[in-house]
Design a protein around this motif. Sequence first.
Motif, PDB file in Angstrom:
ATOM      1  N   ASP B  13       5.590   5.843  -5.413  1.00 25.44           N
ATOM      2  CA  ASP B  13       4.428   5.786  -6.295  1.00 25.44           C
ATOM      3  C   ASP B  13       4.427   4.392  -6.909  1.00 25.44           C
ATOM      4  O   ASP B  13       5.450   3.967  -7.464  1.00 25.44           O
ATOM      5  CB  ASP B  13       4.600   6.790  -7.452  1.00 25.44           C
ATOM      6  CG  ASP B  13       4.347   8.230  -7.025  1.00 25.44           C
ATOM      7  OD1 ASP B  13       3.699   8.437  -5.990  1.00 25.44           O
ATOM      8  OD2 ASP B  13       4.792   9.138  -7.761  1.00 25.44           O
ATOM      9  N   TYR B  14       3.331   3.684  -6.838  1.00 30.40           N
ATOM     10  CA  TYR B  14       3.271   2.363  -7.469  1.00 30.40           C
ATOM     11  C   TYR B  14       2.514   2.424  -8.788  1.00 30.40           C
ATOM     12  O   TYR B  14       1.390   2.917  -8.845  1.00 30.40           O
ATOM     13  CB  TYR B  14       2.618   1.346  -6.534  1.00 30.40           C
ATOM     14  CG  TYR B  14       3.475   1.034  -5.323  1.00 30.40           C
ATOM     15  CD1 TYR B  14       4.620   0.260  -5.462  1.00 30.40           C
ATOM     16  CD2 TYR B  14       3.156   1.528  -4.076  1.00 30.40           C
ATOM     17  CE1 TYR B  14       5.432  -0.010  -4.371  1.00 30.40           C
ATOM     18  CE2 TYR B  14       3.960   1.254  -2.969  1.00 30.40           C
ATOM     19  CZ  TYR B  14       5.099   0.490  -3.123  1.00 30.40           C
ATOM     20  OH  TYR B  14       5.896   0.226  -2.051  1.00 30.40           O
ATOM     21  N   LEU B  15       3.147   1.893  -9.854  1.00 29.40           N
ATOM     22  CA  LEU B  15       2.512   1.828 -11.165  1.00 29.40           C
ATOM     23  C   LEU B  15       1.422   0.749 -11.147  1.00 29.40           C
ATOM     24  O   LEU B  15       1.448  -0.146 -10.297  1.00 29.40           O
ATOM     25  CB  LEU B  15       3.562   1.504 -12.230  1.00 29.40           C
ATOM     26  CG  LEU B  15       4.630   2.595 -12.424  1.00 29.40           C
ATOM     27  CD1 LEU B  15       5.733   2.102 -13.346  1.00 29.40           C
ATOM     28  CD2 LEU B  15       3.986   3.864 -12.988  1.00 29.40           C
ATOM     29  N   VAL B  19       0.923  -2.369  -8.529  1.00 28.90           N
ATOM     30  CA  VAL B  19      -0.228  -2.482  -7.624  1.00 28.90           C
ATOM     31  C   VAL B  19      -0.939  -3.812  -7.858  1.00 28.90           C
ATOM     32  O   VAL B  19      -1.359  -4.481  -6.916  1.00 28.90           O
ATOM     33  CB  VAL B  19      -1.211  -1.299  -7.817  1.00 28.90           C
ATOM     34  CG1 VAL B  19      -2.441  -1.480  -6.928  1.00 28.90           C
ATOM     35  CG2 VAL B  19      -0.521   0.018  -7.491  1.00 28.90           C
TER      36      VAL B  19
END
Lengths: 417, 417
Positions: B13-15, B19
């Motif tokens: 998951d990219y914060l 991103v």
Amino acid sequence: MKLIKTPTKGMNDYLPSEVALREYVKGVIVKEYSAAGFRLIETPAVEHIENLTGKNGGDNEKLIFRIMKRGEELERAAESGGELCDSGLRYDLTVPLSRYYSNNSAKLPSPFMAMQIGNVWRADRPQKGRFRQFTQCDIDILGDASKTAEISLISATGGVLKKLGFNNFTVRINDRRLLKLTAEKCGFAPEDHDRVFIILDKMDKIGLDGVKNELLEAGFDSESVEKYITVYTDCGNTTCSDFAASVGGEAESVAAGLSAIMKAASAATVGGCSLKFDPTLVRGMSYYTGTIFEIEMDGYGYSVGGGGRYDEMLGKFSGQNVPACGFSLGFERIVGALADSGFTVPMSGKSYAFLAEKNIDDETLLSMYSDAAALRAEGCTVTVTSKMKNFGFQKSKLEDEGVSEFRVYGENGVKIL
Amino acid sequence: MKLIKTPTKGMNDYLPSEVALREYVKGVIVKEYSAAGFRLIETPAVEHIENLTGKNGGDNEKLIFRIMKRGEELERAAESGGELCDSGLRYDLTVPLSRYYSNNSAKLPSPFMAMQIGNVWRADRPQKGRFRQFTQCDIDILGDASKTAEISLISATGGVLKKLGFNNFTVRINDRRLLKLTAEKCGFAPEDHDRVFIILDKMDKIGLDGVKNELLEAGFDSESVEKYITVYTDCGNTTCSDFAASVGGEAESVAAGLSAIMKAASAATVGGCSLKFDPTLVRGMSYYTGTIFEIEMDGYGYSVGGGGRYDEMLGKFSGQNVPACGFSLGFERIVGALADSGFTVPMSGKSYAFLAEKNIDDETLLSMYSDAAALRAEGCTVTVTSKMKNFGFQKSKLEDEGVSEFRVYGENGVKIL
């Protein structure tokens, strides 16, 4: 053995001009939504199979591309006749967002305004304009129970469409609670509501009589059906307060909220936005709990986006409900509509092709590259490549790609064509 | 049942801040490569399993995420004990590119300068900096047998790294034909070459003595090994013409080509580019046929990109060989290096948060949105959302996201904080 040249069924190879249009649309969307405070996030394409089959995907759960376990786990599963699959490709961006927020909420602002642009996969029967891999573009506001969420989502999306040159759209709006209160008042049992709504949703295709017949055929009480049909008779241009008055009770406060959202969302959209109350709007997914909306574009028989409030979905991950509201823009349909309209992506600077003859000497080769660097520094595109035997064909293909000046470098220096 | 909050194993998951950095790097890459004439293309994430297992992926073929057949096809396969899988997630962008070009070459310029940025998937053991879904960024020139291809690839990539602020890199370069001619001259049989090269490739880890021992342990003829080791003794700073002279024959014309590429690629890179001949450079994939190169960054023990010429791969799809040369930039490593260096993404304008109190009246609500629209028209970011009970926490999270001015809108109008 020769390998297979075509893409897998229902999936696309995109040509450079197609990618340029897709990237242009993405660029406008990201710029507009960013200015409105939405933050781009990214989740993996692969999700746990448990999350994909948790009944949040409706019919999409039948269309999952399932990924096999690997190594020893696969062997064990095969031997024991167990489940061979442990994950799958996501079929939407809402399930991954809900998981993401449950996993990361401590690191995120609250309310959190999320933006996602990413591919999703559905093993649907391929047909015109419907692909097995396609791009979705969602914005969601998590942690805001107030109508500010709906207003921000609708006005930002209206703004994106205006920036892309669309003016001929209307946001149809309704509320799941109004649907439920109406069905309840007419005597339908709560467990029957979803089946009733699926039939009501066909109104624009089969008309009021068609809805009535289908409800009766489904075996619903004829008195309830009669009442229900009366409420929706001539509802095409009714205001939400008039509609709510005919239902009475709680419906009136729901309608007051809807009216406020409509008024503010229209005013908040730069250049204005047409909103229309539609008491027959249902939206497919059963997870919606409040406001629902859908964008209708004149001249197109389909919606180019839609969404709504889904206050009970995030609780399935975290055990704790979080108010949530989202808007999904129909990226592929917007790209298709622009392509149909003959839209061309604005070029950022002049485009050159520098072509090297076979006989080019080292000195001319170096000057070709330094000439190219100088023009690029001015913002131009310079394609440096070999001149081919079939120069006419090469030139016409490069012209298709936007090249407007050709220079040929060879042992006699440079010639501008 | 509660759903699973964490991403699938080895995926991210990219914060929003992560991103933002990834998108910034992508933006620089696309801008620079586009100016150099490369055209962005897109292929599906899912490939035919036959294409993925066609021996072009080396060890990556062991790491495929396999996708199951669906519906009746799956049932038939399960009943008959047949193959359950019909496709898989791509593990690189080279196999899809080769398929794409075979499928679409009639619609593309020739030579075709392709650019791809996309995710690939490998079921590798997850470890620091190595993920199961990661982004690759490739440029390839198809249909150009001349050295212009190598020069354009190397100079464009050098230009991207300089634009991203890196100056501490060297492009190591060699040629598969030099490797083969050297092995041949020392008496190794052609069918043994790949095994010899795999051992030579370990030079930087195990040294010349280590290479010698492994070759002997592998059972190769000791006279050949002795000759081979002599050629590579003190080769660290040799020029490619000196090295070729020690091999003799065809090696000298190969070396002349390499020298010309090195000279021109350095001169063609804006701000210059350091290139270094490395006769021990092998590159893992066996499909390379000519020039090979790899980028080494000072202070990092790994390459941040690499590539080479693979003139025989496209024939596996079309039946007709097409000269091809490509460069793959290590996107994840570049993003990691920038993050490590404390790089912050430049903001495009001032960032505001407008927060609505619970008691906001309709008129103030409208003025909040029109104030926001006015600032956005000036290029600012304005997040419009509800003011939360825990305002201190909300404010600090928004500050983390770059917000520098807060306005609270309520029944008494607006307050600037």
